[in-house]
Design a protein around this motif. Structure first.
Motif, PDB file in Angstrom:
ATOM      1  N   THR A  74       0.833  -1.198   0.000  1.00 24.95           N
ATOM      2  CA  THR A  74       0.000   0.000   0.000  1.00 24.95           C
ATOM      3  C   THR A  74       0.868   1.250   0.000  1.00 24.95           C
ATOM      4  O   THR A  74       0.566   2.234  -0.680  1.00 24.95           O
ATOM      5  CB  THR A  74      -0.931  -0.013   1.223  1.00 24.95           C
ATOM      6  N   LYS A  75       1.975   1.200   0.733  1.00 27.23           N
ATOM      7  CA  LYS A  75       2.891   2.350   0.758  1.00 27.23           C
ATOM      8  C   LYS A  75       3.537   2.558  -0.626  1.00 27.23           C
ATOM      9  O   LYS A  75       3.710   3.688  -1.069  1.00 27.23           O
ATOM     10  CB  LYS A  75       3.960   2.129   1.810  1.00 27.23           C
ATOM     11  N   SER A 128       1.011   4.338  -2.685  1.00 27.02           N
ATOM     12  CA  SER A 128       0.842   5.744  -2.312  1.00 27.02           C
ATOM     13  C   SER A 128       1.998   6.586  -2.831  1.00 27.02           C
ATOM     14  O   SER A 128       1.817   7.749  -3.170  1.00 27.02           O
ATOM     15  CB  SER A 128       0.681   5.892  -0.799  1.00 27.02           C
TER      16      SER A 128
END
Length: 95
Positions: free
Chosen positions: A89-90, A93
């Motif tokens: 997820t990072k 992002s």
């Protein structure tokens, strides 16, 4: 018995396929299709993010459906292993 009643074995209607080889071929076709975009992006951002971009498009095409959609945290789990979903997820992002 007469030979007129013997039936011939028919060929299978669908040829045999190997899922792993088919997946590799589809991934290669997707990479070839996105190559001009990836080359352009590579001149502007980090190479690791370009790889993440390709993997993200692959995840969207593989796992999205009309009814449920696809959450960012789910996509992170598909980019990495499920126990490392926050890391995936990072990566998204940052992209």
């Amino acid at each position: 018995m007469s030979s007129q009643y013997l039936t011939q074995l028919e060929e299978p209607q669908t040829p045999p396929y190997f899922p792993a080889e088919m997946a590799e071929g589809l991934y290669a076709d997707l990479a070839r299709f996105l190559t001009p975009l990836l080359i352009e992006i590579d001149t502007r951002i980090d190479k690791r993010l370009v790889r993440t971009m390709l993997q993200t498009v692959m995840v969207i095409l593989t796992f999205r459906d009309r009814v449920n959609g696809l959450l960012l945290s789910e996509m992170g789990g598909y980019l990495e292993t499920p126990d490392r979903a926050p890391a995936g997820t990072k990566r998204l992002s940052r992209l």
